[in-house]
Design a protein around this motif. Structure first.
Motif, PDB file in Angstrom:
ATOM      1  N   ALA A  30     -55.423 -26.508  34.218  1.00 43.34           N
ATOM      2  CA  ALA A  30     -54.964 -27.754  33.612  1.00 43.34           C
ATOM      3  C   ALA A  30     -56.135 -28.614  33.159  1.00 43.34           C
ATOM      4  O   ALA A  30     -56.099 -29.235  32.086  1.00 43.34           O
ATOM      5  CB  ALA A  30     -54.090 -28.520  34.608  1.00 43.34           C
ATOM      6  N   ARG A  31     -57.199 -28.650  33.956  1.00 42.09           N
ATOM      7  CA  ARG A  31     -58.342 -29.483  33.605  1.00 42.09           C
ATOM      8  C   ARG A  31     -59.081 -28.958  32.375  1.00 42.09           C
ATOM      9  O   ARG A  31     -59.469 -29.739  31.499  1.00 42.09           O
ATOM     10  CB  ARG A  31     -59.297 -29.592  34.805  1.00 42.09           C
ATOM     11  CG  ARG A  31     -58.773 -30.506  35.916  1.00 42.09           C
ATOM     12  CD  ARG A  31     -59.800 -30.679  37.011  1.00 42.09           C
ATOM     13  NE  ARG A  31     -59.924 -29.494  37.827  1.00 42.09           N
ATOM     14  CZ  ARG A  31     -61.046 -29.112  38.446  1.00 42.09           C
ATOM     15  NH1 ARG A  31     -62.159 -29.812  38.294  1.00 42.09           N
ATOM     16  NH2 ARG A  31     -61.068 -28.032  39.193  1.00 42.09           N
ATOM     17  N   VAL A  32     -59.267 -27.623  32.295  1.00 41.10           N
ATOM     18  CA  VAL A  32     -59.969 -27.109  31.107  1.00 41.10           C
ATOM     19  C   VAL A  32     -59.088 -27.229  29.862  1.00 41.10           C
ATOM     20  O   VAL A  32     -59.604 -27.413  28.750  1.00 41.10           O
ATOM     21  CB  VAL A  32     -60.445 -25.652  31.295  1.00 41.10           C
ATOM     22  CG1 VAL A  32     -61.531 -25.581  32.346  1.00 41.10           C
ATOM     23  CG2 VAL A  32     -59.295 -24.713  31.622  1.00 41.10           C
ATOM     24  N   ALA A  33     -57.766 -27.147  30.043  1.00 43.28           N
ATOM     25  CA  ALA A  33     -56.874 -27.332  28.896  1.00 43.28           C
ATOM     26  C   ALA A  33     -57.003 -28.747  28.346  1.00 43.28           C
ATOM     27  O   ALA A  33     -57.083 -28.950  27.124  1.00 43.28           O
ATOM     28  CB  ALA A  33     -55.429 -27.050  29.298  1.00 43.28           C
ATOM     29  N   LEU A  34     -57.046 -29.734  29.228  1.00 46.03           N
ATOM     30  CA  LEU A  34     -57.186 -31.123  28.787  1.00 46.03           C
ATOM     31  C   LEU A  34     -58.515 -31.340  28.081  1.00 46.03           C
ATOM     32  O   LEU A  34     -58.575 -31.963  27.013  1.00 46.03           O
ATOM     33  CB  LEU A  34     -57.067 -32.074  29.980  1.00 46.03           C
ATOM     34  CG  LEU A  34     -57.262 -33.560  29.666  1.00 46.03           C
ATOM     35  CD1 LEU A  34     -56.240 -34.048  28.644  1.00 46.03           C
ATOM     36  CD2 LEU A  34     -57.193 -34.399  30.941  1.00 46.03           C
ATOM     37  N   ILE A  35     -59.595 -30.806  28.642  1.00 39.06           N
ATOM     38  CA  ILE A  35     -60.908 -30.960  28.012  1.00 39.06           C
ATOM     39  C   ILE A  35     -60.906 -30.314  26.628  1.00 39.06           C
ATOM     40  O   ILE A  35     -61.399 -30.889  25.652  1.00 39.06           O
ATOM     41  CB  ILE A  35     -62.006 -30.344  28.894  1.00 39.06           C
ATOM     42  CG1 ILE A  35     -62.132 -31.120  30.204  1.00 39.06           C
ATOM     43  CG2 ILE A  35     -63.356 -30.344  28.161  1.00 39.06           C
ATOM     44  CD1 ILE A  35     -63.008 -30.443  31.243  1.00 39.06           C
ATOM     45  N   GLY A  36     -60.334 -29.121  26.535  1.00 41.97           N
ATOM     46  CA  GLY A  36     -60.284 -28.440  25.243  1.00 41.97           C
ATOM     47  C   GLY A  36     -59.501 -29.218  24.206  1.00 41.97           C
ATOM     48  O   GLY A  36     -59.894 -29.306  23.038  1.00 41.97           O
TER      49      GLY A  36
END
Length: 326
Positions: A187-193
């Protein structure tokens, strides 16, 4: 579990830069990954088409689909994990979008520095950029609405980043606490992306992000190109800072960026002589052989996934027991 195609895992930097002139295996078909196969609906057109091409996989895959049952213990956490994956599925439509009509003028060095600071402000602990070679890309998509589509490489400028997972939670593997931390990382890398992609598109340039279930690139290989680490025995990226205890994300763009400095990628030398992950793997899915050149056989995804089904959650023991995880 992330299997990596049988490529030369830890090639010297000059070989990576000149990949197009080297002998490189064909690009991977995402439809062959275990997660893509598990999304096939029995007797659907995609199901029938795939198993007509790969009849040898049908029996084991049908067994896997029938065996997937949610265990009743710790049900609240298991439901939370599933609901987060549903959220990620809903977020995929935002991975691409239209760029603003008017481009702003920004130098490659300024753009890179700005985007790195932006990613770090949202929790990224690793950040790198690179012109990605063909080995980083799937040939045919295997998940979501783009299933079966040929991947046309129109953008090779990649931004690759990572977040650190909580090692104490990962060490609970194969309990649901570890799986909850994994989905937290997704979820965190999706938000950053998404944040990086929206920012770049607001500048007038194209950008699309890779997230769970929607992959433009094969993340461990792209991260290797971006100088974030080297490939390990477990098929995961090994980083100097955190070993394999990370989650990766990526953005593809036509915005010109400055090449970030590469790590020395020496982690695989330890991995070549250390067999800890293979020794603790309950499915014997990892290559036990000694490899001086840092190359390993691909993970046996069938044996790995069998244990996922048995545990009722991710395994993660290879990450939890890696000496480099910290």
């Amino acid at each position: 579990m992330k299997t990596v195609p049988e490529i030369i895992n830890n090639r010297p930097d000059e070989t990576l830069r000149n990949e197009e002139n080297s002998s490189c295996p064909p690009r991977s078909d995402e439809r062959n990954t275990i997660f893509s196969r598990m999304e096939l609906v029995e007797n659907s057109d995609f199901y029938n088409e795939y198993y007509s091409m790969h009849p040898e996989r049908k029996e084991i895959d049908d067994f896997f689909r029938e065996a997937r049952e949610q265990k009743e213990d710790d049900l609240h956490r298991r439901r939370q994990i599933d609901s987060t994956f549903e959220l990620l599925k809903d977020m995929r439509v935002h991975a691409r979008g239209e760029a603003a009509q008017q481009k702003i003028t920004i130098s490659p060095s300024e753009a890179t520095a700005y985007l790195q600071t932006l990613a770090q402000s949202y929790g990224a602990v690793l950040f790198g950029t690179a012109m990605l070679g063909e080995a980083c890309f799937y040939k045919i998509r295997g998940r979501g609405n783009e299933y079966g589509e040929t991947v046309n490489i129109d953008k090779r400028q990649g931004i690759v980043f990572g977040v650190h997972m909580n090692l104490q939670q990962i060490k609970r593997a194969p309990q649901p606490e570890a799986s909850a931390e994994v989905v937290n990382g997704y979820a965190r890398v999706a938000l950053i992306g998404l944040v990086l992609s929206y920012c770049i598109r607001s500048w007038g340039w194209q950008a699309a992000c890779t997230m769970d279930g929607r992959a433009d690139v094969i993340l461990p290989i792209a991260a290797r190109y971006a100088g974030l680490g080297s490939m390990g025995r477990s098929g995961l990226l090994l980083t100097k800072e955190f070993g394999p205890c990370i989650r990766l994300g990526a953005v593809l763009t036509d915005l010109a960026l400055e090449r970030t400095q590469r790590n020395k990628c020496n982690e695989s030398r330890l991995c070549a002589t250390c067999r800890k992950c293979a020794e603790v793997c309950p499915g014997n899915a990892l290559d036990m052989n000694y490899h001086e050149d840092g190359q390993f056989n691909p993970v046996n995804d069938n044996e790995c996934f069998k244990k996922w089904l048995e545990f009722g959650t991710d395994c993660g023991l290879c990450i939890a027991h890696c000496p480099l995880s910290r």
